[in-house]
Design an enzyme around this catalytic site. Structure first.
Site, mmCIF file in Angstrom:
data_model
loop_
_atom_site.group_PDB
_atom_site.id
_atom_site.type_symbol
_atom_site.label_atom_id
_atom_site.label_comp_id
_atom_site.label_asym_id
_atom_site.label_seq_id
_atom_site.Cartn_x
_atom_site.Cartn_y
_atom_site.Cartn_z
ATOM 1 N N LYS A 13 49.944 38.916 43.141
ATOM 2 C CA LYS A 13 50.237 37.556 42.656
ATOM 3 C C LYS A 13 51.736 37.377 42.359
ATOM 4 C CE LYS A 13 47.455 37.667 39.022
ATOM 5 N NZ LYS A 13 46.866 39.016 39.106
ATOM 6 N N ARG A 88 43.158 32.450 33.080
ATOM 7 C CA ARG A 88 42.332 33.630 33.363
ATOM 8 C C ARG A 88 40.906 33.441 32.879
ATOM 9 N NH1 ARG A 88 46.743 37.600 33.490
ATOM 10 N NH2 ARG A 88 46.024 39.608 34.228
ATOM 11 N N ARG A 127 50.947 51.541 41.081
ATOM 12 C CA ARG A 127 52.030 50.556 40.948
ATOM 13 C C ARG A 127 53.154 51.101 40.055
ATOM 14 N NH1 ARG A 127 50.727 44.476 39.045
ATOM 15 N NH2 ARG A 127 49.759 45.501 37.262
ATOM 16 N N ARG A 162 53.325 50.674 34.050
ATOM 17 C CA ARG A 162 52.880 49.880 32.904
ATOM 18 C C ARG A 162 51.820 50.640 32.113
ATOM 19 N NH1 ARG A 162 51.462 43.885 34.943
ATOM 20 N NH2 ARG A 162 49.655 44.338 33.668
ATOM 21 N N ARG A 173 40.159 46.483 32.860
ATOM 22 C CA ARG A 173 40.758 45.205 33.273
ATOM 23 C C ARG A 173 39.994 44.617 34.454
ATOM 24 N NH1 ARG A 173 46.413 46.925 34.574
ATOM 25 N NH2 ARG A 173 46.911 44.771 34.997
HETATM 26 P P1 AMP Z 1 49.281 40.772 33.841
HETATM 27 O O1 AMP Z 1 50.714 41.146 33.736
HETATM 28 O O2 AMP Z 1 49.078 39.397 34.372
HETATM 29 O O3 AMP Z 1 48.457 41.809 34.552
HETATM 30 O O4 AMP Z 1 48.713 40.733 32.338
HETATM 31 C C1 AMP Z 1 48.714 41.885 31.534
HETATM 32 C C2 AMP Z 1 47.817 41.665 30.332
HETATM 33 O O5 AMP Z 1 48.319 40.570 29.547
HETATM 34 C C3 AMP Z 1 46.380 41.301 30.630
HETATM 35 O O6 AMP Z 1 45.563 42.433 30.915
HETATM 36 C C4 AMP Z 1 45.974 40.610 29.322
HETATM 37 O O7 AMP Z 1 45.755 41.538 28.295
HETATM 38 C C5 AMP Z 1 47.242 39.836 28.983
HETATM 39 N N1 AMP Z 1 47.235 38.494 29.597
HETATM 40 C C6 AMP Z 1 48.071 38.013 30.551
HETATM 41 N N2 AMP Z 1 47.757 36.759 30.877
HETATM 42 C C7 AMP Z 1 46.682 36.426 30.128
HETATM 43 C C8 AMP Z 1 45.870 35.265 30.032
HETATM 44 N N3 AMP Z 1 46.088 34.180 30.787
HETATM 45 N N4 AMP Z 1 44.845 35.280 29.132
HETATM 46 C C9 AMP Z 1 44.615 36.347 28.360
HETATM 47 N N5 AMP Z 1 45.322 37.483 28.411
HETATM 48 C C10 AMP Z 1 46.352 37.528 29.297
#
Ligand code: AMP
Length: 221
Positions: A13, A88, A127, A162, A173
């Site tokens: 993404k 999400r 990653r 990460r 996740r």
């Molecule tokens: P990402 O970098 O998009 O993979 O997000 C990493 C983590 O941030 C996710 O696993 C969630 O814990 C939190 N997070 C990011 N975006 C959201 C969202 N829209 N709603 C809830 N938690 C989020």
């Protein structure tokens, strides 16, 4: 132009969002990046979000929606934006619809990146990301390694993994993704904005090709 990026963790993404951001000259807004920045700065929001993120869970909707609302009120979003990682949940999607309606805007396209399930876990755990916040280049230790191990090809900074890209958290996740986020495809199918496509190493269809197709699709829309 308002673009939403949907897809499993590490489905690409952010990489596609970056290409579309350059094409349309609109900011790519990653909710995960905003949370991580707040965590590193130890803000109140960061401390709260970290409780959930370290467990591979979603940050509660109310916290996430207010954070995004504040970000969308910034002036750089006036000509549009690409949302990467938000919404999400269906609740977040409804909140976003309301926010956009209030400002007379609407979603142009929801790009849903599909990845073969057996490839997703591999993409997450392999990653590696550039630690330079100005660069943030993404590598994969198997599919797309850096030339020198642990060092970014583009800027020479160190690469890192990460905290939530480890196997245990990644599995969690993915469960969260399939339970709470995947239903959004149905939500957006009903609105007519859904554009599903596959990004996969297996079929050698990568970010550049996917982005080109999205741009072409939007031209003819
Ligand atoms: P990402 O970098 O998009 O993979 O997000 C990493 C983590 O941030 C996710 O696993 C969630 O814990 C939190 N997070 C990011 N975006 C959201 C969202 N829209 N709603 C809830 N938690 C989020």
């Amino acid at each position: 132009m308002i673009i939403i990026m949907l897809g499993a963790p590490a489905s690409g993404k952010g990489s596609v969002a970056e290409i579309l951001s350059a094409e349309y000259k609109i900011p790519a807004i990653s909710s995960g990046d905003i949370f991580r920045k707040n965590i590193s700065e130890q803000t109140e929001l960061g401390i709260k979000a970290n409780e959930y993120m370290t467990k591979g869970q979603l940050v509660p909707d109310d916290i996430t929606v207010s954070m995004i609302k504040a970000r969308l009120s910034e002036s750089d979003t006036k000509n549009g934006m690409i949302l990467d990682g938000f919404p999400r949940t269906v609740k977040q999607a409804e909140a976003l619809d309301q926010m956009l309606e209030e400002s007379g805007k609407k979603i142009d396209i929801v790009v849903n990146l599909e990845t073969p399930e057996d490839e997703i876990l591999q993409r997450i755990t392999n990653r590696r990301i550039c630690s330079n916040p100005e660069c943030k280049a993404v590598y994969n230790t198997v599919l797309h390694p850096s030339k020198v191990e642990g060092i970014c090809d583009k800027c020479g900074s160190k690469l890192y993994q990460r905290d939530d890209d480890t196997i245990e958290k990644a599995k969690n996740r993915l469960v969260v993704y399939f339970e709470q986020t995947a239903p959004l495809t149905e939500y957006y199918k009903k609105t007519g904005a859904l554009y599903s496509t596959t990004l996969s190493q297996k079929i050698n269809r990568m970010k550049e090709e996917v982005s080109k197709d999205v741009i072409e699709y939007l031209k003819n829309k």
